[in-house]
Design a protein around this motif. Sequence first.
Motif, short mmCIF file in Angstrom:
data_model
loop_
_atom_site.label_atom_id
_atom_site.label_comp_id
_atom_site.label_asym_id
_atom_site.label_seq_id
_atom_site.Cartn_x
_atom_site.Cartn_y
_atom_site.Cartn_z
N LEU A 9 0.83 -1.21 0.00
CA LEU A 9 0.00 0.00 0.00
C LEU A 9 0.87 1.26 0.00
O LEU A 9 1.73 1.44 0.86
CB LEU A 9 -0.90 -0.01 1.24
N SER A 10 0.64 2.13 -0.98
CA SER A 10 1.26 3.46 -0.98
C SER A 10 0.16 4.50 -1.10
O SER A 10 -0.82 4.29 -1.81
CB SER A 10 2.22 3.62 -2.17
N VAL A 11 0.33 5.61 -0.38
CA VAL A 11 -0.62 6.72 -0.50
C VAL A 11 0.17 7.99 -0.72
O VAL A 11 1.06 8.34 0.07
CB VAL A 11 -1.50 6.85 0.76
N ASP A 12 -0.11 8.67 -1.80
CA ASP A 12 0.52 9.97 -2.10
C ASP A 12 -0.53 11.06 -1.96
O ASP A 12 -1.67 10.89 -2.36
CB ASP A 12 1.03 10.00 -3.55
N TYR A 13 -0.12 12.17 -1.38
CA TYR A 13 -0.99 13.35 -1.40
C TYR A 13 -0.41 14.31 -2.42
O TYR A 13 0.73 14.72 -2.32
CB TYR A 13 -1.02 14.02 -0.04
N LYS A 14 -1.21 14.66 -3.38
CA LYS A 14 -0.75 15.64 -4.37
C LYS A 14 -1.48 16.94 -4.12
O LYS A 14 -2.70 17.00 -4.14
CB LYS A 14 -1.04 15.14 -5.79
N GLU A 15 -0.71 17.99 -3.85
CA GLU A 15 -1.30 19.31 -3.83
C GLU A 15 -0.72 20.10 -4.98
O GLU A 15 0.05 19.54 -5.78
CB GLU A 15 -1.03 19.98 -2.47
N LYS A 16 -1.02 21.38 -5.05
CA LYS A 16 -0.66 22.17 -6.23
C LYS A 16 0.77 21.91 -6.70
O LYS A 16 1.00 21.42 -7.79
CB LYS A 16 -0.82 23.67 -5.90
N ASN A 17 1.74 22.25 -5.86
CA ASN A 17 3.13 22.11 -6.31
C ASN A 17 3.87 21.03 -5.55
O ASN A 17 4.95 20.61 -5.96
CB ASN A 17 3.87 23.45 -6.11
N SER A 18 3.29 20.58 -4.44
CA SER A 18 4.03 19.63 -3.63
C SER A 18 3.49 18.23 -3.82
O SER A 18 2.35 18.02 -4.23
CB SER A 18 3.95 20.04 -2.16
N HIS A 19 4.32 17.29 -3.49
CA HIS A 19 3.96 15.90 -3.64
C HIS A 19 4.45 15.22 -2.38
O HIS A 19 5.62 15.32 -2.03
CB HIS A 19 4.68 15.34 -4.89
N PHE A 20 3.55 14.58 -1.66
CA PHE A 20 3.92 14.05 -0.35
C PHE A 20 3.52 12.59 -0.28
O PHE A 20 2.38 12.22 -0.56
CB PHE A 20 3.20 14.88 0.72
N THR A 21 4.50 11.75 0.06
CA THR A 21 4.22 10.33 0.20
C THR A 21 3.93 10.01 1.66
O THR A 21 4.84 10.05 2.49
CB THR A 21 5.41 9.50 -0.31
N ALA A 22 2.68 9.73 1.96
CA ALA A 22 2.30 9.45 3.34
C ALA A 22 2.64 8.01 3.71
O ALA A 22 3.07 7.74 4.83
CB ALA A 22 0.81 9.70 3.54
N LEU A 23 2.42 7.10 2.77
CA LEU A 23 2.70 5.68 3.03
C LEU A 23 3.44 5.11 1.83
O LEU A 23 3.12 5.42 0.68
CB LEU A 23 1.40 4.90 3.22
N LYS A 24 4.45 4.26 2.11
CA LYS A 24 5.25 3.71 1.02
C LYS A 24 5.35 2.20 1.20
O LYS A 24 5.93 1.73 2.17
CB LYS A 24 6.64 4.36 1.04
N ASP A 25 4.75 1.46 0.30
CA ASP A 25 4.91 0.01 0.23
C ASP A 25 4.68 -0.69 1.58
O ASP A 25 5.54 -1.40 2.08
CB ASP A 25 6.30 -0.33 -0.31
N VAL A 26 3.50 -0.44 2.15
CA VAL A 26 3.17 -1.04 3.44
C VAL A 26 2.48 -2.38 3.21
O VAL A 26 1.51 -2.45 2.46
CB VAL A 26 2.25 -0.11 4.25
#
Lengths: 270, 318
Positions: A9-26
């Motif tokens: 499980l991976s979850v990315d949050y994409k906002e206007k200019n930023s990209h944030f990985t909340a979860l990576k390969d869980v």
Amino acid sequence: MSKIEIQHLSVDYKEKNSHFTALKDVTFSVEAGEFVSVIGSSGCGKSTLLSVLEGIHFPSEGDVLIDGTPVRGTGNDRGVVFQQYSLFPWMTARKNVEFGVKQARTNMEKKERYKIADEFLAKVGLEAFKNKYPSQLSGGMQQRVAIARALAMDTDILLMDEPFGAIDAKNRTILQELLLKLWEGDGTKSRKTVVFVTHDIDEAILLADRIILMSTNPGRVNCEIPVPFERPRNRAALVQTVEYSAFRNKLLALFYGDIASKIGGDEVVL
Amino acid sequence: MMAGKSTDRRETISLRKRFFRITNLLFLVLIGIQFLPDQSANPALSMNVIWFAAGLEVLVLLVSAVIKRQAGLTLFLDIVGFIYVFLILWTLASAKFMWLKESLFPPPGRVFAQFIEDIDKVWVNVLSSLGIIVQGYLLAVVIAIPLGLFLGWKSRVGNAATYISKFLSAIPPIVYIPYGIALLPTFRSVSVMVIFLATFWPVLASTMSGVMNIEQKIVDSARVLNVNAFTMLFSVILPASLSQIFIGCNQGLTVSFILLTSAEMIGARNGLGYYVKNYSDFGDYTRTILGIIIIGIVVVFISFLFNRLQRYLLRWRR
């Protein structure tokens, strides 16, 4: 087949200019009737993980399976307790519980629903407060109502997102023991599958069968540790044992070792 | 365990605090000055003032004897005290010393006499005005709230709709009257339309802003309970935005009364605004003042009921 399977499980949050990985390969799984605690410092994505299980966030990659079926949104097979705002402030305690029961068991009669609500409010010790509104209850009492609702819904799975995080230390202890007692039950009914998110190590040890320790940035599973203590557990007896201290120290070392490695080792004084 | 409400506690109020208050003194002053000689050309009919004041004082004594909360008693006595002061000044300024022009400011006794004489006519006009308000207002609320819930919930439409409804609610609805007159057959239907518009836009705007400002956690906790769209809108979103909705409803109610009485003064054949305007045209200022007082009483009464409803529906708030 496990009750809950979390696969890559991976979850990315994409906002206007930023990209944030909340979860990576869980990846981990939870067996039916198992109590799993997910611990980690803030920002490790443990709440995000739970919100994917709740069905209010969706995976960017990988999948979450319940009974082998991918989660595609909220469902009445899962009961949820948040840290705050679980209850609707315009409903009395009793009405809040009844509302949950109504959602979970759609064809039950109103009278029966209120009977169940009363029964579970009694189990959490709030019979006398059932007609109060949440604003008239203390934070601890509000969480009792939220737990009563989640249990009254009689779902297979309970998802708890730091439910005692905003409660003072003394009441937190009382609530942990209440939850432990209600979940362990008297052996006549099968136990519910619980995923319990917390940042309190003692809470995790007392309650869980297994602890999933998460690391930050990006959020991922650091390690899984089975809790070696017999049930039914008794806090007062348990915390005095040598085994408890040893286990707790091992967990603390893993927990803080992870933080220390992130910010440069020796300089950290704990 | 928690702070008890003051209503739960029994308060003991001393006899002195119950019955020996300034308000009771003001009553005696009001009665006393009625016996001063009249200066006015026409009879001042002071007996009517005495009867009215006596009736009010009986009510005061009854309330003083049975009320449980001291704060409630003080509020009630202060309000009655203001009425007494107003009647004292009015009596002195009109009948007794003639500080005011008699034709424009008749003494209170004559207004009371007029009320008794006109009571049927007054009642008909009150009902006519209230009927129009209730019809236009309820129609607007019943349409605007569900629409606002829906538009606010669909946030993409909602954002645009907020600006539009803010723009439209800023236009004084009285400017729609020419269109109403051109399109609709009767004065009554025009009034209903104007009140509808005066209420519709503010209620729609406040409902949408209420919906868009709901705590996301509340919405999430409803979502995890797997509620359907209908339950979400009416059992969760509606109560969660209710306090905001009431802001629009209050604004609509206030504006409705202003608009209706103004409109009635311009073009109606009945209603409270018509009553005031019609008799002032004939120079009958006794009835004009009576009409003004009745309008005040009706507005206060409606706001009182509205506030009770609001307090009841929002009783769950701290």
